[in-house]
Write a protein that holds these residues in place. Structure first.
Motif, PDB file in Angstrom:
ATOM      1  N   TRP A   6      68.081  24.434  31.606  1.00  0.00           N
ATOM      2  CA  TRP A   6      67.512  23.470  30.655  1.00  0.00           C
ATOM      3  C   TRP A   6      68.015  23.780  29.251  1.00  0.00           C
ATOM      4  N   ASN A   7      68.720  22.841  28.671  1.00  0.00           N
ATOM      5  CA  ASN A   7      69.057  22.926  27.246  1.00  0.00           C
ATOM      6  C   ASN A   7      67.838  22.419  26.486  1.00  0.00           C
ATOM      7  N   VAL A   8      67.138  23.336  25.819  1.00  0.00           N
ATOM      8  CA  VAL A   8      65.862  22.982  25.182  1.00  0.00           C
ATOM      9  C   VAL A   8      66.023  22.500  23.750  1.00  0.00           C
ATOM     10  N   ILE A 215      75.649  16.286  32.320  1.00  0.00           N
ATOM     11  CA  ILE A 215      76.478  17.373  31.799  1.00  0.00           C
ATOM     12  C   ILE A 215      75.841  18.747  32.016  1.00  0.00           C
ATOM     13  N   ASP A 216      74.633  18.781  32.562  1.00  0.00           N
ATOM     14  CA  ASP A 216      73.942  20.038  32.861  1.00  0.00           C
ATOM     15  C   ASP A 216      74.092  20.307  34.354  1.00  0.00           C
ATOM     16  N   LEU A 217      74.747  21.402  34.702  1.00  0.00           N
ATOM     17  CA  LEU A 217      75.198  21.625  36.069  1.00  0.00           C
ATOM     18  C   LEU A 217      74.741  22.971  36.600  1.00  0.00           C
ATOM     19  N   ILE A 218      74.586  23.034  37.916  1.00  0.00           N
ATOM     20  CA  ILE A 218      74.377  24.295  38.624  1.00  0.00           C
ATOM     21  C   ILE A 218      75.484  24.394  39.662  1.00  0.00           C
ATOM     22  N   LEU A 219      76.458  25.230  39.385  1.00  0.00           N
ATOM     23  CA  LEU A 219      77.582  25.433  40.292  1.00  0.00           C
ATOM     24  C   LEU A 219      77.314  26.673  41.137  1.00  0.00           C
ATOM     25  N   ILE A 220      77.527  26.562  42.433  1.00  0.00           N
ATOM     26  CA  ILE A 220      77.250  27.682  43.331  1.00  0.00           C
ATOM     27  C   ILE A 220      78.492  28.004  44.157  1.00  0.00           C
ATOM     28  N   SER A 221      78.668  29.277  44.433  1.00  0.00           N
ATOM     29  CA  SER A 221      79.829  29.703  45.209  1.00  0.00           C
ATOM     30  C   SER A 221      79.667  29.319  46.677  1.00  0.00           C
ATOM     31  N   ALA A 232      67.923  18.648  41.970  1.00  0.00           N
ATOM     32  CA  ALA A 232      67.363  17.447  41.361  1.00  0.00           C
ATOM     33  C   ALA A 232      67.269  17.613  39.848  1.00  0.00           C
ATOM     34  N   ILE A 233      67.210  16.479  39.158  1.00  0.00           N
ATOM     35  CA  ILE A 233      67.003  16.436  37.719  1.00  0.00           C
ATOM     36  C   ILE A 233      65.550  16.017  37.470  1.00  0.00           C
ATOM     37  N   ASP A 234      64.860  16.783  36.645  1.00  0.00           N
ATOM     38  CA  ASP A 234      63.469  16.467  36.311  1.00  0.00           C
ATOM     39  C   ASP A 234      63.434  15.741  34.967  1.00  0.00           C
ATOM     40  N   LYS A 235      63.270  14.433  34.997  1.00  0.00           N
ATOM     41  CA  LYS A 235      63.299  13.629  33.776  1.00  0.00           C
ATOM     42  C   LYS A 235      61.985  13.654  33.001  1.00  0.00           C
ATOM     43  N   GLU A 236      60.926  14.175  33.606  1.00  0.00           N
ATOM     44  CA  GLU A 236      59.607  14.107  32.973  1.00  0.00           C
ATOM     45  C   GLU A 236      59.562  14.734  31.575  1.00  0.00           C
ATOM     46  N   ALA A 247      67.352  17.163  30.091  1.00  0.00           N
ATOM     47  CA  ALA A 247      66.321  17.365  31.109  1.00  0.00           C
ATOM     48  C   ALA A 247      66.671  18.580  31.964  1.00  0.00           C
ATOM     49  N   PRO A 248      65.671  19.246  32.509  1.00  0.00           N
ATOM     50  CA  PRO A 248      65.951  20.384  33.413  1.00  0.00           C
ATOM     51  C   PRO A 248      66.611  19.923  34.711  1.00  0.00           C
ATOM     52  N   VAL A 249      67.454  20.788  35.234  1.00  0.00           N
ATOM     53  CA  VAL A 249      68.053  20.598  36.559  1.00  0.00           C
ATOM     54  C   VAL A 249      67.585  21.761  37.438  1.00  0.00           C
ATOM     55  N   ILE A 250      67.166  21.457  38.653  1.00  0.00           N
ATOM     56  CA  ILE A 250      66.573  22.462  39.541  1.00  0.00           C
ATOM     57  C   ILE A 250      67.324  22.478  40.861  1.00  0.00           C
ATOM     58  N   ALA A 251      67.712  23.684  41.301  1.00  0.00           N
ATOM     59  CA  ALA A 251      68.294  23.862  42.632  1.00  0.00           C
ATOM     60  C   ALA A 251      67.403  24.809  43.431  1.00  0.00           C
ATOM     61  N   THR A 252      67.215  24.505  44.704  1.00  0.00           N
ATOM     62  CA  THR A 252      66.401  25.349  45.564  1.00  0.00           C
ATOM     63  C   THR A 252      67.243  25.952  46.675  1.00  0.00           C
ATOM     64  N   PHE A 253      66.832  27.149  47.080  1.00  0.00           N
ATOM     65  CA  PHE A 253      67.576  27.893  48.092  1.00  0.00           C
ATOM     66  C   PHE A 253      66.612  28.462  49.121  1.00  0.00           C
TER      67      PHE A 253
END
Length: 254
Positions: A6-8, A215-221, A232-236, A247-253
């Motif tokens: 999240w870029n705050v 433009i906010d990314l989570i890159l995974i190997s 997902a992107i949380d627009k709230e 907006a925050p971007v969330i990845a789950t594992f």
């Protein structure tokens, strides 16, 4: 495991929003960009009281990155050996066998400017670092504000943004060289709604009109792809009073 970025756009202004968001979503890791605080001003207690350890690399008024995590981070990196940058834009940690690099990529100002040339060189040096690091740590996550929309599907109006800053071919090629090391854009591993963005200009009612960019990314190997169960992107938070423009971007594992 839940990881977010999240870029705050000023942690001083957005601290209550970040704290509330943490309490609702309970991520294991939250990477922040544009904290805009010197290290002496970082609000450690606000996060420590909620079970998070904080590492940060900041400067007054501009830039600044931080990582909040449940575990004790190891091997903290604030500068890359091949990249001397007084601006605080890079923060890396290791958690067990997983490495994470939080980036606030330079904006670049405008195509062809000195800042644009610097941005491309900056990304090239990050790529070189990651190429070596990935060989040692196959489980690697690179996340943050990349200030690059990967493709036209990440832009509300590709014709307007064609070959402009954040969407130019050289910027996208620089990002692709990082992906080509073996990283995957976690958001694109899953079916997503069209016109999904993570940043909207404050001007012109851009958020209301959904005139945005992703433009906010989570890159995974590659080693982490089978473990990734969603992104997902949380627009709230963008709907709040005095929001960040991101907006925050969330990845789950699993």
């Amino acid at each position: 495991m839940k990881i977010a970025t999240w870029n705050v756009n000023s942690l001083r202004v957005r601290l209550p929003q970040v704290v509330d968001w943490l309490e609702v979503h309970q991520p294991d890791i939250l990477a922040l960009q544009e904290t805009k605080l010197s290290d002496e001003e970082f609000p450690q207690e606000a996060f420590g009281d909620r079970g998070y350890r904080a590492v940060y690399s900041g400067q007054k008024t501009y830039n600044g990155v931080a990582i909040l995590c449940r575990q004790e981070p190891q091997d903290i990196v604030t500068d890359l050996p091949n990249l001397e940058d007084p601006q605080r834009r890079i923060l890396g940690i290791r958690l067990g066998d997983i490495c994470l690099l939080n980036l606030y990529v330079p904006n670049g100002s405008e195509v062809g400017s000195e800042k644009y040339v610097y941005k491309l060189d900056w990304l090239a040096r990050v790529k070189d670092y990651l190429q070596e690091a990935l060989a040692e740590y196959p489980k690697f996550i690179v996340l943050g504000d990349f200030n690059v929309a990967p493709g036209d599907g990440d832009v509300h109006n590709p014709e307007i943004w064609h070959e402009t800053i954040l969407c130019s071919t050289p910027e996208r090629e620089a990002l692709k060289k990082i992906l080509d090391l073996g990283f995957h854009d976690s958001f694109r591993l899953f079916g997503q709604e069209g016109q999904s963005f993570s940043w909207w200009d404050y001007r012109g009612g851009a958020f209301r009109r959904n005139w945005g960019l992703r433009i906010d990314l989570i890159l995974i190997s590659k080693a982490l792809v089978p473990k990734c169960t969603g992104c997902a992107i949380d627009k709230e938070p963008r709907c709040l009073q005095r929001p960040s423009d991101h907006a925050p971007v969330i990845a789950t594992f699993a």
